[in-house]
Design an enzyme around this catalytic site. Sequence first.
Site, PDB file in Angstrom:
ATOM      1  N   HIS A  46       0.758  -1.141  -0.175  1.00  0.00           N
ATOM      2  CA  HIS A  46       0.070   0.058   0.029  1.00  0.00           C
ATOM      3  C   HIS A  46       0.813   1.406  -0.124  1.00  0.00           C
ATOM      4  O   HIS A  46       1.938   1.287   0.390  1.00  0.00           O
ATOM      5  CB  HIS A  46      -0.969   0.117   1.233  1.00  0.00           C
ATOM      6  CG  HIS A  46      -2.111  -1.022   0.880  1.00  0.00           C
ATOM      7  ND1 HIS A  46      -3.043  -0.916   2.021  1.00  0.00           N
ATOM      8  CD2 HIS A  46      -2.125  -2.016   0.433  1.00  0.00           C
ATOM      9  CE1 HIS A  46      -3.602  -1.734   1.947  1.00  0.00           C
ATOM     10  NE2 HIS A  46      -3.402  -2.732   0.896  1.00  0.00           N
ATOM     11  N   GLU A  48       1.116   3.807   1.941  1.00  0.00           N
ATOM     12  CA  GLU A  48       1.774   4.183   2.971  1.00  0.00           C
ATOM     13  C   GLU A  48       2.741   3.440   3.540  1.00  0.00           C
ATOM     14  O   GLU A  48       3.668   3.794   4.063  1.00  0.00           O
ATOM     15  CB  GLU A  48       0.393   4.184   4.304  1.00  0.00           C
ATOM     16  CG  GLU A  48      -0.575   5.123   3.925  1.00  0.00           C
ATOM     17  CD  GLU A  48      -1.997   4.221   3.026  1.00  0.00           C
ATOM     18  OE1 GLU A  48      -2.936   4.895   3.267  1.00  0.00           O
ATOM     19  OE2 GLU A  48      -1.698   3.476   2.438  1.00  0.00           O
ATOM     20  N   CYS A  76      -6.009   2.219   6.064  1.00  0.00           N
ATOM     21  CA  CYS A  76      -6.605   0.941   6.479  1.00  0.00           C
ATOM     22  C   CYS A  76      -6.032   0.466   7.740  1.00  0.00           C
ATOM     23  O   CYS A  76      -5.132   0.841   8.075  1.00  0.00           O
ATOM     24  CB  CYS A  76      -6.289  -0.123   5.304  1.00  0.00           C
ATOM     25  SG  CYS A  76      -4.562  -0.786   5.104  1.00  0.00           S
ATOM     26  N   CYS A  79      -2.152  -0.185   7.261  1.00  0.00           N
ATOM     27  CA  CYS A  79      -1.282   0.995   7.164  1.00  0.00           C
ATOM     28  C   CYS A  79      -1.229   1.820   8.410  1.00  0.00           C
ATOM     29  O   CYS A  79      -0.419   2.497   8.675  1.00  0.00           O
ATOM     30  CB  CYS A  79      -1.665   1.856   5.974  1.00  0.00           C
ATOM     31  SG  CYS A  79      -1.629   0.997   4.572  1.00  0.00           S
TER      32      CYS A  79
END
Length: 142
Positions: A46, A48, A76, A79
């Site tokens: 992801h 992040e 999420c 993250c």
Amino acid sequence: MVEALGCAQRALDAGEVPVGAVVVCAGRIVGRGWNRNLTDNDPAAHAEIVALREAGRNVGNHRLGDCELFATIEPCAMCAGAAVHARVRRLVYGADDPKAGAVHSVLEVVNHPSLNHRMEVTSGVLAGRSAEMLQEFFRKRR
């Protein structure tokens, strides 16, 4: 946040879900990331996470206590948890994520009362642009 949106555009150009993130320490960007799940065949890639990994390498420490994380969408659980473990000082994000957000939308990972780390949070920064990019991406996929 403009830099994070630029990262989201890179994800979009690669056919990934357009999410971008940057990590800033002492006024300079030390980490950039955009979704790379498909590109890297990595479920943890992801935006992040990619940005936090790069920041850790550049700062020379897995603790990023003097840093700020800017993300185009509410992180999420994975993250948000990574930001907590990195001891990020401040999180700034654009659009809320009513399906998977782990700051306040679905879960409360950041600043959960049972955790010992507290993070300043600012939401809604350039939220319209962030949401529009995501909505357009999913509209085209349908």
